[in-house]
Design a protein around this motif. Structure first.
Motif, PDB file in Angstrom:
ATOM      1  N   ARG A  88      38.471  41.487  38.256  1.00 43.70           N
ATOM      2  CA  ARG A  88      38.490  40.631  39.454  1.00 43.70           C
ATOM      3  C   ARG A  88      38.645  39.159  39.103  1.00 43.70           C
ATOM      4  NH1 ARG A  88      33.044  41.976  42.194  1.00 43.70           N
ATOM      5  NH2 ARG A  88      32.607  42.478  40.042  1.00 43.70           N
TER       6      ARG A  88
ATOM      7  N   THR B 203      41.345  37.100  41.182  1.00 49.10           N
ATOM      8  CA  THR B 203      40.902  35.966  41.993  1.00 49.10           C
ATOM      9  C   THR B 203      41.506  34.667  41.472  1.00 49.10           C
ATOM     10  OG1 THR B 203      38.922  35.872  40.638  1.00 49.10           O
ATOM     11  CG2 THR B 203      38.710  36.961  42.774  1.00 49.10           C
TER      12      THR B 203
ATOM     13  N   GLU C 291      41.475  32.039  44.710  1.00 51.00           N
ATOM     14  CA  GLU C 291      40.141  32.129  45.330  1.00 51.00           C
ATOM     15  C   GLU C 291      39.143  32.455  44.230  1.00 51.00           C
ATOM     16  OE1 GLU C 291      38.975  32.688  48.800  1.00 51.00           O
ATOM     17  OE2 GLU C 291      40.812  31.793  49.562  1.00 51.00           O
TER      18      GLU C 291
ATOM     19  N   ILE D 235      36.359  33.569  41.714  1.00 55.75           N
ATOM     20  CA  ILE D 235      35.378  34.625  41.943  1.00 55.75           C
ATOM     21  C   ILE D 235      33.991  34.063  42.266  1.00 55.75           C
ATOM     22  CG2 ILE D 235      34.768  34.934  39.485  1.00 55.75           C
ATOM     23  CD1 ILE D 235      34.892  38.053  40.250  1.00 55.75           C
TER      24      ILE D 235
END
Ligand SMILES: Nc1ncnc2c1ncn2[C@@H]1O[C@H](COP(=O)(O)OP(=O)(O)OP(=O)(O)O)[C@@H](O)[C@H]1O
Ligand SMILES: [Mg+2]
Length: 357
Positions: free
Chosen positions: A319, A323, A328, A330
């Motif tokens: 992730r 991200t 965006e 994490i």
């Protein structure tokens, strides 16, 4: 660099080659690559080498002088080395003068560079997520992307467009997730090649230090390019740095490079606040067990060797990539990685609080 007198081309070539072997203390590059040599003049078996003004302490200067003297000795030349504007000195003369005072950035309380010896270990990821974690705590935070060769902060924060200029001709930072952001990636056309020579880098970096309308900041996080090159040199020479963070991964190669980065800061009298080990371990999404796929305990070992605090590890986590790619970070979310970055932000603030004022 210019060469004077009627020295033969052959000798000139040998001198240039010899000067190219003199490394600047603590850095990867030699004094020619860092564009530090102004000119040299040969007179019989003497050579006067004029270097650019060097804002470093006497010890560093002496190491440069010694390096030049011993590099030129095998050519039968006895070297006198001077630095921009000084009087000529005898060989082995001792530079005892103090370096020029460092100039703070107006309104900025703490300057925190994020460095690594090796590329791709997660400096930008750590810089962005630490900045997010600090902003979430209500800290006034700025992020300066100093990776002039490959800025990745705009992508990681989902920023595009160009910085505006204030009436006073200062760059106005972008504002994203409560972080003030400056990046060379928002100053030039997308896709333009980023080829900078030493002196251009120094000028550009100075502009990024002093010509930005940051306003009041508690922390200015600086994301550096990898290694120990001209950006790092300008940084340690110009700014009163509160303390640096060194990012590494657990592999031996990365650790050896982390040692280089730590040594560079030590050589230049810059505090290292801590070592962060990224891609430290992998948490199995099914059984939740930690596995240390790249080895264990490397960052801790380097921290003991260098006598620098170990700030903790960040797991390898898919992730983090996704991200980062979609702008965006994490740490914005409510998840276990955000908790880790929040903890790192706390440790950073504690470390800064412990430093003598
Ligand atoms: N903990 C992590 N888990 C998984 N992927 C990660 C992690 N940290 C960083 N990455 C990924 O690794 C790649 C390199 O990270 P990043 O760009 O932050 O490194 P860097 O040290 O800034 O690199 P460079 O030296 O090129 O500036 C990115 O794709 C990033 O998403
Ligand atoms: Mg980077």
């Amino acid at each position: 660099m210019s060469q004077q007198s009627n020295q033969s081309d052959e000798l000139q070539g040998k001198i240039i080659a010899a000067l190219g072997t003199v490394r600047y203390p603590g850095f990867d590059k030699d004094i020619l690559a860092l564009d530090m040599v102004e000119e040299f003049t040969v007179d019989g078996d003497s050579i006067a080498v004029v270097m650019k003004r060097l804002d470093a302490d006497g010890n560093v200067k002496q190491q440069v002088v010694d390096g030049v003297v011993s590099a030129l000795k095998p050519l039968g030349l006895s070297a006198a080395v001077t630095f921009g504007g000084e009087q000529k000195k005898e060989p082995h003369a001792h530079g005892r003068e103090q370096p020029a005072p460092k100039k703070p950035i107006e309104g900025v309380k703490h300057i925190i560079p994020v460095a690594s010896g090796k590329g791709g270990v997660g400096k930008s990821t750590a810089s962005v997520n630490l900045a997010v974690a600090l902003a979430k705590k209500g800290v006034k935070v700025g992020l300066l992307d100093l990776d002039v060769y490959g800025p990745s902060i705009p992508t990681m924060l989902g920023l595009s467009g160009q910085h505006a200029m204030s009436k006073e001709g200062k760059l106005i930072p972008a504002d994203k997730f409560g972080i003030k952001v400056i990046s060379i990636g928002l100053m030039i056309d997308k896709g333009a090649p980023l080829i900078w020579r030493g002196p251009m880098v120094a000028r550009l970096v100075k502009q990024l230090f002093y010509d930005v309308a940051w306003g009041e900041l508690d922390y200015l996080i600086m994301d550096l390019p990898p290694g120990t090159g001209d950006v790092q040199l300008s940084l340690v020479q110009s700014l009163p740095i509160t303390g640096a963070l060194v990012i590494t991964t657990p592999q031996d190669v990365a650790l050896r490079d982390a040692e280089k980065a730590v040594n560079m800061f030590a050589q230049t009298g810059t505090t290292v606040l801590g070592i962060v080990e990224n891609m430290s371990y992998f948490i199995c999404p099914h059984c939740k067990k930690e596995s240390h796929i790249f080895g264990k305990g490397g960052g801790m070992k380097e921290s003991k060797r260098a006598n620098v605090p170990f700030m903790g590890g960040i797991p390898l986590e898919g992730r983090i990539v996704d991200t980062g790619d979609c702008g965006e970070p994490i740490a914005l979310g409510d998840n276990e990685i955000a908790v880790i970055f929040s903890g790192l932000a706390d440790k950073l603030m504690q470390a800064v609080g412990k430093l003598p004022a």
